[in-house]
Enzyme design. Sequence first.
Site, PDB file in Angstrom:
ATOM      1  N   HIS A   1       0.825  -1.206   0.000  1.00 47.46           N
ATOM      2  CA  HIS A   1       0.000   0.000   0.000  1.00 47.46           C
ATOM      3  C   HIS A   1       0.862   1.260   0.000  1.00 47.46           C
ATOM      4  O   HIS A   1       0.468   2.283  -0.558  1.00 47.46           O
ATOM      5  CB  HIS A   1      -0.947  -0.013   1.201  1.00 47.46           C
ATOM      6  CG  HIS A   1      -2.172  -0.828   0.961  1.00 47.46           C
ATOM      7  ND1 HIS A   1      -2.806  -1.524   1.948  1.00 47.46           N
ATOM      8  CD2 HIS A   1      -2.870  -1.090  -0.172  1.00 47.46           C
ATOM      9  CE1 HIS A   1      -3.851  -2.160   1.443  1.00 47.46           C
ATOM     10  NE2 HIS A   1      -3.894  -1.903   0.170  1.00 47.46           N
TER      11      HIS A   1
ATOM     12  N   CYS B   1       1.162  -1.998 -21.526  1.00 44.38           N
ATOM     13  CA  CYS B   1       0.294  -1.481 -20.463  1.00 44.38           C
ATOM     14  C   CYS B   1       0.776  -1.885 -19.073  1.00 44.38           C
ATOM     15  O   CYS B   1       0.025  -1.779 -18.101  1.00 44.38           O
ATOM     16  CB  CYS B   1      -1.151  -1.936 -20.667  1.00 44.38           C
ATOM     17  SG  CYS B   1      -1.405  -3.714 -20.550  1.00 44.38           S
TER      18      CYS B   1
END
Length: 561
Positions: free
Chosen positions: A184, A486
Amino acid sequence: MSQIRGVGIGQGVAQGPIARMTPPLAAPIDEPATAGVEEETARVREAMGVVARDLEERGERAGGTARDVLEAQAMMAEDPALESEVDSRLAAGKNAEWAVFDAFASFRDQLTALGGYLGERAADLDDVAQRIIARLRGVSAPGIPDPGHPFVLVAEDLAPADTALLDLDKVLALVTTQGGPTSHTAILAREKSIVAIVGATTADRLRDGETVIVDAAAGLVISEPSADDLDQARRRADDRLRTASAPLTPGALADGTPVPLLANLGNPDATNAVALGAEGVGLFRTEFLFLGNQSAPTITQQRESYERLLGAFPGKKVVVRVLDAGADKPLAFLNDAHEENPALGLRGLRALRASEDILREQLTALAEADAAVRAAGEAADLWVMAPMVSTTEETEYFVTIAREYGIRTAGVMVEVPSSALLADRILAHADFASIGTNDLTQYTLAADRLLGSVAGFQDPWHPAVLRLVREVGDAGRRTGKPVGICGEAAADPLLAVVLVGLGATSLSMAPTALADVRASLATHTLDDARRIAEAALAADDAASARDAAMSAAIPRERQLP
């Protein structure tokens, strides 16, 4: 001067004095409670509730991805299974602090053993437990230091609740000894454009007040820098600020060769991407509609999200990836059966073929959304691709079924070596290919891309990965089919040039990376890009490939040591 290596997040560079994170609370002692079970249970419930509400309020203030992260943590604080584990310890006569500590540690160990994305969430459990124990003790939870001046924050890992509300006027950069590229801390650092390095295992030797350079582009923390090092780093930081404020223009090389710069998006909110100059969407992840649900979303629910996305990019390309579930993203209604090695199991298109009704409903929703925005005069150019395609037969299957629903442009993601090596045959059926460099690197180097302990192998600069990219690029040229990138590799300004030199015709990335990549492309011609790519291909390992490309592209005097 000495260097500490880690995983850089973004391409920034910063400098300043170190301030270390407040250390965790001391572990509670395993001893009997002095109060009754009912009183201890009431204390725990009150503490859990206060922590959950605090996390929710922090999420509301932070917004964006941080809100989602903190809401998930708030749910952890009041998770019924964890409450049950705490209650069992209280019933055995344990004190409240130790009951919370031991119950959360038990769950943390289970997540750590699972590894991957779930393993990365173990640190979140630790943070929630610390906050609850601090409430029980009547003290402040460990948090961000405040030395009274701007600083480089060094921590073992950073809790989402702290990362979400960082004062960016004071925190110059982040350095963590733990965590990987999907922790995170890394996710929120990318979103906030914070200069960060994670997994710098020896950063714990840095001293408070010591001046360092944090070079995310190189993945280095430089301690005891010279005056010249500091000056070069300052010039690079100034250059990035000027680049970020430059007028928005379409992506192109110095000779005018167009290279569309697209955005990777995980939800339909395209406001930031448009503001930062995205020329369309190169990867729209549809998992947000499915994750956390006990059943698949309805066609109507999906269509509403797709219409919102397509309406934000009138006349521009929008590439939607159908559901990519499995591995670190199991779904109860699709593929929650236990697998010994889920990264090599029923994931991506394989999972969708096993539950074809979900694929058909998604294609129906996409076709209906496309028709709706066209009728409203806001038509985007919808492209749809399948994830984790490994064979020519899978390509034929997906393209055929997409055509049934009127999808005009149907392609595949190249994420495993087999599809890269068969790219010419795959592109004989598909309208385009999009290379997912994160997974392609994982499967080429046999290194779990979600596992911090092997993060050093997860480097798309490795010549083996670059060779596979070249295979796909060459196949695209021979067949006249577009080949996009991508994965995270497209966000590396120099690697972006190399990828174009290998045959990529478009690049898609986190919107915050667009300015850096746009500026980098504009300094090189197509011949330059091919020459730089060849220099990287000639290397033996990732570090050498990066160095070779840098030598071929950038005058040596502009580089940090």
